[in-house]
Enzyme design. Structure first.
Site, PDB file in Angstrom:
ATOM      1  N   SER A 100      -2.883  -7.606   3.063  1.00  0.00           N
ATOM      2  CA  SER A 100      -3.205  -7.427   4.484  1.00  0.00           C
ATOM      3  C   SER A 100      -3.641  -8.764   5.083  1.00  0.00           C
ATOM      4  O   SER A 100      -3.294  -9.087   6.224  1.00  0.00           O
ATOM      5  CB  SER A 100      -4.334  -6.407   4.645  1.00  0.00           C
ATOM      6  OG  SER A 100      -3.968  -5.167   4.119  1.00  0.00           O
ATOM      7  N   LYS A 126     -16.894  -6.255   7.129  1.00  0.00           N
ATOM      8  CA  LYS A 126     -15.627  -6.918   6.794  1.00  0.00           C
ATOM      9  C   LYS A 126     -14.900  -7.421   8.048  1.00  0.00           C
ATOM     10  O   LYS A 126     -13.831  -8.011   7.942  1.00  0.00           O
ATOM     11  CB  LYS A 126     -14.709  -5.968   6.018  1.00  0.00           C
ATOM     12  CG  LYS A 126     -15.090  -5.833   4.542  1.00  0.00           C
ATOM     13  CD  LYS A 126     -13.917  -5.336   3.720  1.00  0.00           C
ATOM     14  CE  LYS A 126     -14.219  -5.358   2.239  1.00  0.00           C
ATOM     15  NZ  LYS A 126     -13.077  -4.925   1.426  1.00  0.00           N
ATOM     16  N   HIS A 128       0.846  -1.204   0.000  1.00  0.00           N
ATOM     17  CA  HIS A 128       0.000   0.000   0.000  1.00  0.00           C
ATOM     18  C   HIS A 128       0.882   1.255   0.000  1.00  0.00           C
ATOM     19  O   HIS A 128       0.615   2.206  -0.727  1.00  0.00           O
ATOM     20  CB  HIS A 128      -0.876   0.060   1.257  1.00  0.00           C
ATOM     21  CG  HIS A 128      -1.951  -0.974   1.354  1.00  0.00           C
ATOM     22  ND1 HIS A 128      -2.080  -1.820   2.424  1.00  0.00           N
ATOM     23  CD2 HIS A 128      -2.973  -1.294   0.528  1.00  0.00           C
ATOM     24  CE1 HIS A 128      -3.129  -2.605   2.265  1.00  0.00           C
ATOM     25  NE2 HIS A 128      -3.695  -2.310   1.119  1.00  0.00           N
TER      26      HIS A 128
HETATM   27  P1  ADP Z   1     -10.002  -3.346  -0.219  1.00  0.00           P
HETATM   28  O1  ADP Z   1     -10.738  -3.981   0.916  1.00  0.00           O
HETATM   29  O2  ADP Z   1     -10.646  -2.115  -0.773  1.00  0.00           O
HETATM   30  O3  ADP Z   1      -9.528  -4.297  -1.305  1.00  0.00           O
HETATM   31  P2  ADP Z   1      -7.268  -3.195   0.631  1.00  0.00           P
HETATM   32  O4  ADP Z   1      -6.752  -2.410   1.777  1.00  0.00           O
HETATM   33  O5  ADP Z   1      -7.097  -4.669   0.690  1.00  0.00           O
HETATM   34  O6  ADP Z   1      -8.749  -2.744   0.491  1.00  0.00           O
HETATM   35  O7  ADP Z   1      -6.599  -2.669  -0.716  1.00  0.00           O
HETATM   36  C1  ADP Z   1      -6.761  -1.359  -1.185  1.00  0.00           C
HETATM   37  C2  ADP Z   1      -6.151  -1.263  -2.561  1.00  0.00           C
HETATM   38  O8  ADP Z   1      -4.750  -1.511  -2.479  1.00  0.00           O
HETATM   39  C3  ADP Z   1      -6.693  -2.278  -3.564  1.00  0.00           C
HETATM   40  O9  ADP Z   1      -6.732  -1.673  -4.849  1.00  0.00           O
HETATM   41  C4  ADP Z   1      -5.661  -3.382  -3.545  1.00  0.00           C
HETATM   42  O10 ADP Z   1      -5.616  -4.091  -4.764  1.00  0.00           O
HETATM   43  C5  ADP Z   1      -4.392  -2.566  -3.340  1.00  0.00           C
HETATM   44  N1  ADP Z   1      -3.326  -3.339  -2.707  1.00  0.00           N
HETATM   45  C6  ADP Z   1      -3.400  -4.160  -1.641  1.00  0.00           C
HETATM   46  N2  ADP Z   1      -2.196  -4.712  -1.369  1.00  0.00           N
HETATM   47  C7  ADP Z   1      -1.342  -4.224  -2.310  1.00  0.00           C
HETATM   48  C8  ADP Z   1       0.046  -4.449  -2.597  1.00  0.00           C
HETATM   49  N3  ADP Z   1       0.777  -5.307  -1.912  1.00  0.00           N
HETATM   50  N4  ADP Z   1       0.563  -3.796  -3.643  1.00  0.00           N
HETATM   51  C9  ADP Z   1      -0.194  -2.951  -4.380  1.00  0.00           C
HETATM   52  N5  ADP Z   1      -1.493  -2.708  -4.186  1.00  0.00           N
HETATM   53  C10 ADP Z   1      -2.072  -3.343  -3.162  1.00  0.00           C
END
Ligand code: ADP
Length: 158
Positions: A128, A41, A17
């Protein structure tokens, strides 16, 4: 002035992130990181703690701010005056969901453009969900998350 918004659960923020945040902050005048408050969630960390952890991790990025939201992302983007929605794409497995979501958001708010950013290769396997699982089972996650997150998860699982 071009403002972008990066919504997500960030439960917790990972280095993946953070990589996306750095890239987006370099491309736009302002970046708003929006922490989804969605109890359906069942997040491990409460929204205010997720927000604080992101703020700590982004303290040196002057054009990044963090807020908590619930409801439709497109409505928040409109209220914030954001013209771009940032999402991260790690692998093909992310694509289908992100593609659908991007098209739905375009339908809901035609003026809001979704831009997908890809992190550095080292972070493409990070999620995550996996970080929480490793931490819950007693593994070390310091290499995968910003300082502070490992301690926060450890105490959440105590
Ligand atoms: P959500 O519940 O909206 O998917 P997340 O916190 O899991 O929320 O992810 C938010 C955004 O960040 C999403 O677009 C996800 O694909 C992206 N994301 C999550 N992990 C990574 C990572 N390791 N590298 C790049 N983007 C990521």
């Amino acid at each position: 002035m071009r403002r972008a918004i990066y919504p997500g659960s960030f439960d917790p923020i990972t280095n993946g992130h953070l990589d996306v945040i750095r890239r987006a902050a370099a491309l736009f005048d302002e970046l708003v990181v929006a922490v989804a408050c969605n109890d359906q969630k069942c997040p491990v960390l409460p929204a205010d703690q997720r927000k604080e952890l992101i703020e700590d991790a982004c303290s040196e990025l002057a054009n990044v701010s963090v807020l908590i939201f619930s409801g439709l992302v497109v409505k928040l983007a409109e209220a914030q005056g954001a013209v771009v929605l940032i999402r991260g794409l790690r692998a093909v497995s992310d694509f289908e969901f992100e593609f659908q979501m991007g098209l739905m958001n375009r339908r809901l708010s035609p003026g809001l453009e979704t831009i997908f950013l890809t992190p550095q290769e080292d972070y493409t396997y990070l999620s995550s969900r996996l970080v929480k699982e490793v931490s819950r089972l007693g593994g070390a996650i310091e290499d995968f998350v910003p300082a502070g997150v490992a301690a926060a998860l450890k105490s959440a699982y105590q």
